[in-house]
Design a protein around this motif. Structure first.
Motif, mmCIF file in Angstrom:
data_model
loop_
_atom_site.group_PDB
_atom_site.id
_atom_site.type_symbol
_atom_site.label_atom_id
_atom_site.label_comp_id
_atom_site.label_asym_id
_atom_site.label_seq_id
_atom_site.Cartn_x
_atom_site.Cartn_y
_atom_site.Cartn_z
ATOM 1 N N TYR A 6 0.767 -1.157 0.134
ATOM 2 C CA TYR A 6 -0.026 0.020 0.091
ATOM 3 C C TYR A 6 0.926 1.424 0.186
ATOM 4 O O TYR A 6 0.409 2.462 0.394
ATOM 5 C CB TYR A 6 -1.098 -0.185 1.164
ATOM 6 C CG TYR A 6 -1.827 -1.291 1.381
ATOM 7 C CD1 TYR A 6 -1.758 -2.257 2.393
ATOM 8 C CD2 TYR A 6 -2.634 -1.442 0.325
ATOM 9 C CE1 TYR A 6 -2.234 -3.150 2.215
ATOM 10 C CE2 TYR A 6 -3.454 -2.702 0.334
ATOM 11 C CZ TYR A 6 -3.047 -3.730 1.210
ATOM 12 O OH TYR A 6 -4.002 -4.620 1.250
ATOM 13 N N TYR A 7 2.241 1.247 -0.226
ATOM 14 C CA TYR A 7 3.131 2.291 -0.466
ATOM 15 C C TYR A 7 3.076 2.848 -1.768
ATOM 16 O O TYR A 7 3.209 2.289 -2.818
ATOM 17 C CB TYR A 7 4.499 1.955 0.134
ATOM 18 C CG TYR A 7 4.519 1.792 1.825
ATOM 19 C CD1 TYR A 7 4.151 0.535 2.137
ATOM 20 C CD2 TYR A 7 5.408 2.656 2.334
ATOM 21 C CE1 TYR A 7 4.183 0.429 3.568
ATOM 22 C CE2 TYR A 7 5.715 2.593 3.788
ATOM 23 C CZ TYR A 7 5.022 1.371 4.260
ATOM 24 O OH TYR A 7 5.227 1.178 5.690
ATOM 25 N N ALA A 8 3.243 4.108 -1.783
ATOM 26 C CA ALA A 8 3.923 4.702 -2.962
ATOM 27 C C ALA A 8 5.291 4.606 -2.971
ATOM 28 O O ALA A 8 5.843 4.886 -1.982
ATOM 29 C CB ALA A 8 3.570 6.119 -3.404
ATOM 30 N N VAL A 9 6.093 4.529 -4.143
ATOM 31 C CA VAL A 9 7.579 4.346 -4.236
ATOM 32 C C VAL A 9 8.000 5.190 -5.311
ATOM 33 O O VAL A 9 7.431 5.275 -6.542
ATOM 34 C CB VAL A 9 8.129 2.856 -4.343
ATOM 35 C CG1 VAL A 9 9.190 2.625 -4.553
ATOM 36 C CG2 VAL A 9 7.459 1.930 -3.386
ATOM 37 N N PHE A 42 -2.033 6.397 3.348
ATOM 38 C CA PHE A 42 -2.949 7.299 4.165
ATOM 39 C C PHE A 42 -3.438 6.502 5.486
ATOM 40 O O PHE A 42 -3.985 5.541 5.135
ATOM 41 C CB PHE A 42 -3.831 8.094 3.399
ATOM 42 C CG PHE A 42 -3.216 9.143 2.268
ATOM 43 C CD1 PHE A 42 -3.611 9.159 0.891
ATOM 44 C CD2 PHE A 42 -2.265 10.011 2.781
ATOM 45 C CE1 PHE A 42 -3.130 10.137 0.086
ATOM 46 C CE2 PHE A 42 -1.800 10.980 1.946
ATOM 47 C CZ PHE A 42 -2.266 10.759 0.456
ATOM 48 N N SER A 43 -3.505 7.346 6.429
ATOM 49 C CA SER A 43 -4.095 6.702 7.522
ATOM 50 C C SER A 43 -5.576 6.212 7.449
ATOM 51 O O SER A 43 -6.347 7.111 6.965
ATOM 52 C CB SER A 43 -3.964 7.766 8.782
ATOM 53 O OG SER A 43 -4.748 7.052 10.093
ATOM 54 N N PRO A 57 -1.302 7.487 -3.236
ATOM 55 C CA PRO A 57 -0.687 8.082 -4.842
ATOM 56 C C PRO A 57 0.585 8.420 -4.751
ATOM 57 O O PRO A 57 1.380 8.615 -3.604
ATOM 58 C CB PRO A 57 -1.919 9.101 -4.990
ATOM 59 C CG PRO A 57 -1.997 9.818 -3.724
ATOM 60 C CD PRO A 57 -2.088 8.717 -2.888
ATOM 61 N N CYS A 58 1.081 8.612 -5.993
ATOM 62 C CA CYS A 58 2.445 8.968 -5.946
ATOM 63 C C CYS A 58 2.493 10.411 -6.755
ATOM 64 O O CYS A 58 1.911 10.786 -7.626
ATOM 65 C CB CYS A 58 3.385 8.017 -6.889
ATOM 66 S SG CYS A 58 3.249 7.991 -8.596
ATOM 67 N N ILE A 62 5.375 5.334 -8.613
ATOM 68 C CA ILE A 62 4.258 4.427 -8.833
ATOM 69 C C ILE A 62 3.603 4.412 -7.419
ATOM 70 O O ILE A 62 4.053 4.249 -6.411
ATOM 71 C CB ILE A 62 4.925 2.911 -9.126
ATOM 72 C CG1 ILE A 62 3.872 1.969 -9.462
ATOM 73 C CG2 ILE A 62 5.774 2.388 -7.980
ATOM 74 C CD1 ILE A 62 4.285 0.715 -10.463
ATOM 75 N N SER A 63 2.338 4.514 -7.823
ATOM 76 C CA SER A 63 1.240 4.625 -6.668
ATOM 77 C C SER A 63 1.128 2.905 -6.046
ATOM 78 O O SER A 63 1.343 2.169 -6.644
ATOM 79 C CB SER A 63 0.042 5.158 -6.994
ATOM 80 O OG SER A 63 -0.536 4.166 -7.834
ATOM 81 N N SER A 64 0.450 3.142 -5.111
ATOM 82 C CA SER A 64 0.075 1.638 -4.397
ATOM 83 C C SER A 64 -1.002 1.025 -5.486
ATOM 84 O O SER A 64 -0.947 -0.181 -5.439
ATOM 85 C CB SER A 64 -0.678 1.857 -3.015
ATOM 86 O OG SER A 64 -1.803 2.666 -3.181
ATOM 87 N N ARG A 65 -1.512 1.603 -6.244
ATOM 88 C CA ARG A 65 -2.222 0.821 -7.141
ATOM 89 C C ARG A 65 -1.728 0.845 -8.499
ATOM 90 O O ARG A 65 -2.472 0.542 -9.734
ATOM 91 C CB ARG A 65 -3.785 1.597 -7.323
ATOM 92 C CG ARG A 65 -4.526 1.406 -5.936
ATOM 93 C CD ARG A 65 -5.650 2.177 -6.058
ATOM 94 N NE ARG A 65 -6.529 2.182 -5.045
ATOM 95 C CZ ARG A 65 -7.530 2.842 -4.536
ATOM 96 N NH1 ARG A 65 -8.113 3.753 -5.277
ATOM 97 N NH2 ARG A 65 -8.104 2.736 -3.345
#
Length: 127
Positions: free
Chosen positions: A30-33, A100-101, A107-108, A50-53
């Motif tokens: 679930y992290y953006a990198v 996000f909490s 998103p990235c 790259i977003s988590s999706r």
């Protein structure tokens, strides 16, 4: 605590290719990198993220040449760099932002500060 380790840097001739890897110590689901780079005497520059999706963003300077991807099963993010130019010479860093909490999503954005950073890997493009 998330730790990131980059690998895959090296020396290549102009027009060549390299693939950088970013290995995470915990799941990146679930992290953006993002990938950043910093050349001597220059400011750090966001290259790709790259977003988590798996949505992606690229700096104009690398669009069409670099591709960011992720393999959540392996806790890995990659940066495929093709058609390399001497101006791509820099230390490349991967960085990550948590979801996000309360949400399983991040998103990235290339321009923001990221919470976790790797130690960097050198890429040199020279004839």
């Amino acid at each position: 605590q998330l730790q990131l380790v980059e690998s895959g840097g090296g020396s290549v001739q102009p027009g060549g290719s390299l693939r950088l890897s970013c290995n995470a110590s915990v799941t990146l689901d679930y992290y953006a990198v993002a990938w950043f780079r910093q050349a001597p005497g220059k400011e750090r520059e966001g290259v790709a993220c790259i977003s988590s999706r798996s949505g992606t963003n690229y700096a104009d300077s690398v669009k069409g040449r670099f591709t960011v991807s992720r393999d959540n099963a392996e806790n890995m993010v990659y940066l495929q760099m093709d058609s390399l130019k001497p101006e791509d010479t820099a230390v490349y860093y991967c960085a990550a932002d948590p979801p996000f909490s309360g949400l399983l999503f991040r998103p990235c954005v290339l321009g923001e500060e990221y919470d976790y950073w790797g130690q960097g890997t050198q890429v040199t493009v020279s004839s």
